[in-house]
Design an enzyme around this catalytic site. Structure first.
Site, mmCIF file in Angstrom:
data_model
loop_
_atom_site.group_PDB
_atom_site.id
_atom_site.type_symbol
_atom_site.label_atom_id
_atom_site.label_comp_id
_atom_site.label_asym_id
_atom_site.label_seq_id
_atom_site.Cartn_x
_atom_site.Cartn_y
_atom_site.Cartn_z
ATOM 1 N N ASN A 153 40.522 -11.099 19.649
ATOM 2 C CA ASN A 153 39.440 -11.922 19.091
ATOM 3 C C ASN A 153 39.431 -11.970 17.567
ATOM 4 O O ASN A 153 39.048 -12.986 16.986
ATOM 5 C CB ASN A 153 38.088 -11.456 19.640
ATOM 6 C CG ASN A 153 37.773 -10.038 19.249
ATOM 7 O OD1 ASN A 153 38.672 -9.240 18.993
ATOM 8 N ND2 ASN A 153 36.501 -9.714 19.211
ATOM 9 N N SER A 178 47.506 -7.860 19.979
ATOM 10 C CA SER A 178 47.393 -8.374 21.343
ATOM 11 C C SER A 178 48.519 -9.379 21.593
ATOM 12 O O SER A 178 48.893 -10.157 20.707
ATOM 13 C CB SER A 178 46.044 -9.070 21.513
ATOM 14 O OG SER A 178 46.062 -9.860 22.676
ATOM 15 N N GLU A 250 37.627 1.545 19.959
ATOM 16 C CA GLU A 250 36.650 0.471 19.696
ATOM 17 C C GLU A 250 36.645 -0.415 20.929
ATOM 18 O O GLU A 250 37.526 -1.268 21.091
ATOM 19 C CB GLU A 250 37.074 -0.338 18.463
ATOM 20 C CG GLU A 250 36.929 0.400 17.152
ATOM 21 C CD GLU A 250 35.482 0.612 16.740
ATOM 22 O OE1 GLU A 250 34.576 0.062 17.392
ATOM 23 O OE2 GLU A 250 35.267 1.355 15.775
ATOM 24 N N CYS A 284 32.970 -8.244 20.450
ATOM 25 C CA CYS A 284 32.608 -7.043 21.210
ATOM 26 C C CYS A 284 31.153 -6.637 21.042
ATOM 27 O O CYS A 284 30.524 -6.155 21.968
ATOM 28 C CB CYS A 284 33.504 -5.896 20.764
ATOM 29 S SG CYS A 284 33.461 -5.651 18.988
ATOM 30 N N GLU A 455 35.104 2.767 12.465
ATOM 31 C CA GLU A 455 35.927 2.025 11.518
ATOM 32 C C GLU A 455 35.046 1.678 10.320
ATOM 33 O O GLU A 455 33.825 1.771 10.383
ATOM 34 C CB GLU A 455 36.493 0.770 12.189
ATOM 35 C CG GLU A 455 37.407 1.173 13.337
ATOM 36 C CD GLU A 455 38.377 0.105 13.815
ATOM 37 O OE1 GLU A 455 37.924 -1.012 14.106
ATOM 38 O OE2 GLU A 455 39.583 0.411 13.906
HETATM 39 N N1 LIG Z 1 34.545 -2.346 19.715
HETATM 40 C C1 LIG Z 1 35.303 -3.201 19.057
HETATM 41 O O1 LIG Z 1 35.487 -3.084 17.853
HETATM 42 C C2 LIG Z 1 35.962 -4.354 19.756
HETATM 43 C C3 LIG Z 1 36.192 -4.357 21.138
HETATM 44 N N2 LIG Z 1 36.795 -5.427 21.734
HETATM 45 C C4 LIG Z 1 36.927 -5.431 23.194
HETATM 46 O O2 LIG Z 1 38.208 -5.886 23.576
HETATM 47 C C5 LIG Z 1 38.146 -6.575 24.817
HETATM 48 C C6 LIG Z 1 38.826 -7.908 24.711
HETATM 49 O O3 LIG Z 1 40.091 -7.771 24.202
HETATM 50 P P1 LIG Z 1 41.389 -7.734 25.131
HETATM 51 O O4 LIG Z 1 42.561 -7.989 24.248
HETATM 52 O O5 LIG Z 1 41.184 -8.574 26.335
HETATM 53 O O6 LIG Z 1 41.399 -6.208 25.599
HETATM 54 P P2 LIG Z 1 42.480 -5.422 26.479
HETATM 55 O O7 LIG Z 1 41.866 -4.104 26.749
HETATM 56 O O8 LIG Z 1 42.951 -6.231 27.605
HETATM 57 O O9 LIG Z 1 43.736 -5.267 25.507
HETATM 58 C C7 LIG Z 1 43.615 -4.648 24.245
HETATM 59 C C8 LIG Z 1 44.991 -4.228 23.772
HETATM 60 O O10 LIG Z 1 45.456 -3.144 24.567
HETATM 61 C C9 LIG Z 1 46.784 -3.399 24.996
HETATM 62 N N3 LIG Z 1 47.006 -2.673 26.245
HETATM 63 C C10 LIG Z 1 46.763 -3.064 27.516
HETATM 64 N N4 LIG Z 1 47.077 -2.082 28.382
HETATM 65 C C11 LIG Z 1 47.522 -1.030 27.655
HETATM 66 C C12 LIG Z 1 47.964 0.296 27.966
HETATM 67 N N5 LIG Z 1 48.014 0.736 29.214
HETATM 68 N N6 LIG Z 1 48.312 1.100 26.944
HETATM 69 C C13 LIG Z 1 48.236 0.685 25.671
HETATM 70 N N7 LIG Z 1 47.840 -0.557 25.314
HETATM 71 C C14 LIG Z 1 47.468 -1.405 26.291
HETATM 72 C C15 LIG Z 1 46.851 -4.901 25.114
HETATM 73 O O11 LIG Z 1 48.183 -5.353 25.100
HETATM 74 C C16 LIG Z 1 46.063 -5.319 23.865
HETATM 75 O O12 LIG Z 1 46.863 -5.257 22.716
HETATM 76 C C17 LIG Z 1 36.674 -6.699 25.128
HETATM 77 O O13 LIG Z 1 36.281 -5.723 26.049
HETATM 78 C C18 LIG Z 1 36.022 -6.445 23.792
HETATM 79 O O14 LIG Z 1 34.710 -6.003 23.859
HETATM 80 C C19 LIG Z 1 37.214 -6.499 21.026
HETATM 81 C C20 LIG Z 1 37.025 -6.527 19.668
HETATM 82 C C21 LIG Z 1 36.354 -5.494 18.949
HETATM 83 N N1 LIG Z 2 33.488 -8.910 12.833
HETATM 84 C C1 LIG Z 2 33.309 -8.577 14.178
HETATM 85 C C2 LIG Z 2 33.829 -7.222 14.495
HETATM 86 C C3 LIG Z 2 33.775 -6.945 15.925
HETATM 87 C C4 LIG Z 2 34.865 -7.553 16.725
HETATM 88 O O1 LIG Z 2 36.029 -7.541 16.295
HETATM 89 O O2 LIG Z 2 34.615 -8.058 17.829
#
Ligand SMILES: NC(=O)C1=CN([C@@H]2O[C@H](COP(=O)(O)OP(=O)(O)OC[C@H]3O[C@@H](n4cnc5c(N)ncnc54)[C@H](O)[C@@H]3O)[C@@H](O)[C@H]2O)C=CC1
Ligand SMILES: NCCCC(=O)O
Length: 481
Positions: A153, A178, A250, A284, A455
């Site tokens: 994102n 990603s 995160e 997120c 972070e």
């Molecule tokens: N708390 C935060 O700062 C943020 C959290 N998010 C969260 O991320 C999610 C959406 O992003 P997605 O890319 O769909 O998440 P995802 O969890 O599907 O993938 C995230 C990353 O992990 C990698 N990955 C997948 N399986 C793995 C494994 N077994 N070992 C190591 N790496 C692996 C993927 O290739 C990708 O680069 C949502 O749940 C969102 O809330 C998104 C942005 C900010």
């Molecule tokens: N600026 C938004 C930070 C959180 C996120 O990457 O989803």
């Protein structure tokens, strides 16, 4: 206008572009579905090579003075700002997010992280502990090689938020963006080299989950920082634990935004829009459970629907566009399934709906209950669930009734109540009369299932360094025999 965004090569290892030896990775512009670049994943050997390059480069980087390391980061921030137009266009092609957003919120936020940690570098010190005649001191030392794994994102912001505190502490990094949005991290690698970063200190590998998994368990890796979903977080945390590696997690959320009767209506509606529909809802920290006190509920929903109807959806490269497509068809389908589940469960659709093709419009549900899927699961799309409440104790209990704990917001003009409620909410990042503002000066991160570590801000330094304690004996050593 050509949408070709093919990089010099798919990976960046030891200071230069390198072609991936793994499976093909097609990068598509979410608005049209057109292929804008064809990359290749890193092979497992290439993951190991990148980690080895990082391990080889790290000691000399850590030996440089903090002010020299900081200078590299601040130069990189300046280069990003000079090229913001071009970089933001690339970010829009990679993610589908409107150019009016990427111009101000993506690379600019990354530049702020590089600038902040670059400036902080020279003032990071240890502690001197007097012990009478003897004394002790602490040194804050790098961890070694940090693996960064990003979500789709905010691809470039995430790369910078992880790289800046890691590098400034003298660590090296191997970053895996990603697989949906692989382009920005390659630009960051080039810019860091141009700013004077030694080869090997920041490397980029591409790939899907198995590449991330290989990175997580590589023998050279000392820390893993993941931005992603809770299920991925569980897997990565467990894999990292095997080698006792440090982690920052995160992860996702289902955050509450609580609007009391006395809130400023227009501000609360604006915040709810920012908390749900910016980046087509793919954030997120979004406040997707909007709790409305009974006295303001009707007025809030009417005004929200009126404003949401005026949203300009369309071509993300058009500066007038406010609402872009969803990152890919699978994610759009997932969001549509959640909307359908909301309707089937009996929630009232105030505005929006499933949309068509790549687009899901800003969607608002009313008359929802806490047990509905739309009030429980992270949808990661433009879907706001509103819930009615009557009093403070009730809303605090219901807001906390989730496994997630990323963020929370409160709108009220009674500041005593605002601070009281915030102190009772189980969330890592909170806002009072604001939402989704994430300045680099403020720690960002979650509690409960939403993650570990922080972070941004000086707090991030603790998560990219380890403390060494040194006892200094100033007199003779006495032993019993
Ligand atoms: N708390 C935060 O700062 C943020 C959290 N998010 C969260 O991320 C999610 C959406 O992003 P997605 O890319 O769909 O998440 P995802 O969890 O599907 O993938 C995230 C990353 O992990 C990698 N990955 C997948 N399986 C793995 C494994 N077994 N070992 C190591 N790496 C692996 C993927 O290739 C990708 O680069 C949502 O749940 C969102 O809330 C998104 C942005 C900010
Ligand atoms: N600026 C938004 C930070 C959180 C996120 O990457 O989803």
């Amino acid at each position: 206008m050509s949408l070709n965004a093919q990089p010099a090569a798919s990976l960046f290892i030891n200071g230069r572009p390198v072609e991936g030896e793994g499976d093909a990775l097609s990068v598509r512009y979410p608005y049209t579905g057109e292929e804008i670049a064809l990359l290749h994943e890193a092979s497992l050997d290439q993951v190991a090579q990148a980690c080895q390059a990082a391990a080889d480069a790290q000691p000399a980087w850590a030996a440089m003075s903090p002010v020299e390391r900081g200078r590299v980061l601040t130069r990189a921030a300046a280069i990003i700002r000079e090229r913001n137009d071009e970089l933001s266009r690339l970010e829009t092609l990679d993610t589908g997010k409107p150019i009016q957003e990427t111009l101000v919120a993506d690379w600019e936020s990354g530049a702020q992280a590089l600038e902040f940690f670059g400036g902080l570098s020279a003032s990071i010190t240890g502690q001197m502990i007097p012990l009478g005649q003897d004394w002790a001191y602490t040194r804050r030392e790098p961890l070694g090689v940090c693996a960064g794994i990003g979500a789709w994102n905010y691809p470039s912001q995430i790369a910078c938020w992880k790289a800046a505190p890691a590098l400034v502490m003298g660590n090296a990094m191997v970053f895996k963006p990603s697989e949906e949005t692989p382009l920005g991290a390659l630009k960051l690698a080039e810019i860091l080299i141009e700013a004077g970063l030694p080869a090997g200190v920041f490397n980029v590998v591409q790939g899907r989950g198995q590449v991330g998994a290989a990175l997580t368990t590589d023998a050279n890796v000392d820390k893993v920082s993941l931005t992603g979903s809770v299920p991925t977080g569980r897997r990565v945390y467990a894999a990292a634990a095997e080698g006792m590696r440090h982690v920052t997690m995160e992860l996702g959320g289902k955050s509450p935004l609580i609007v009391f009767d006395d809130a400023n209506l227009e501000n609360a509606v604006s915040a709810a829009i920012l908390a749900n529909f910016y980046s087509s809802g793919q954030i997120c920290s979004n406040g997707t459970r909007v709790f409305l006190q009974e006295g303001i509920r009707e007025a809030f929903l009417n005004r929200l629907a009126e404003r949401v109807r005026n949203v300009r959806a369309g071509d993300p490269l058009d500066p007038e566009t406010q609402h872009g497509p969803i990152v890919n068809a699978a994610q759009a389908d997932k969001i549509r399934a959640a909307i359908e589940a909301g309707e089937q469960a009996g929630a009232r659709l105030v505005c929006g709906g499933p949309g068509e093709g790549a687009f899901v419009p800003p969607t608002v549900f009313a008359d929802a209950t806490d047990d509905m899927l739309i009030a429980r699961d992270e949808i990661f799309g433009p879907v706001m669930t509103t819930l009615e409440f009557y009093d403070e104790d009730e809303v605090v209990r219901r807001a906390n009734g989730t496994g997630f704990g990323l963020a929370a917001g409160v709108f009220t003009q009674d500041l005593t109540r605002a601070h009281r409620v915030i102190s009772r909410l189980e969330a890592g990042t909170c806002w009072i009369n604001a939402y989704n503002l994430t300045p680099v000066e403020m720690p960002f991160g979650g509690v409960k299932l939403s993650g570990l570590g922080r972070e941004n801000s000086a707090a991030a330094i603790e998560h990219y360094s380890q403390l060494k304690s040194v006892y200094v004996g100033m007199g003779d050593v006495e032993a019993p025999y």
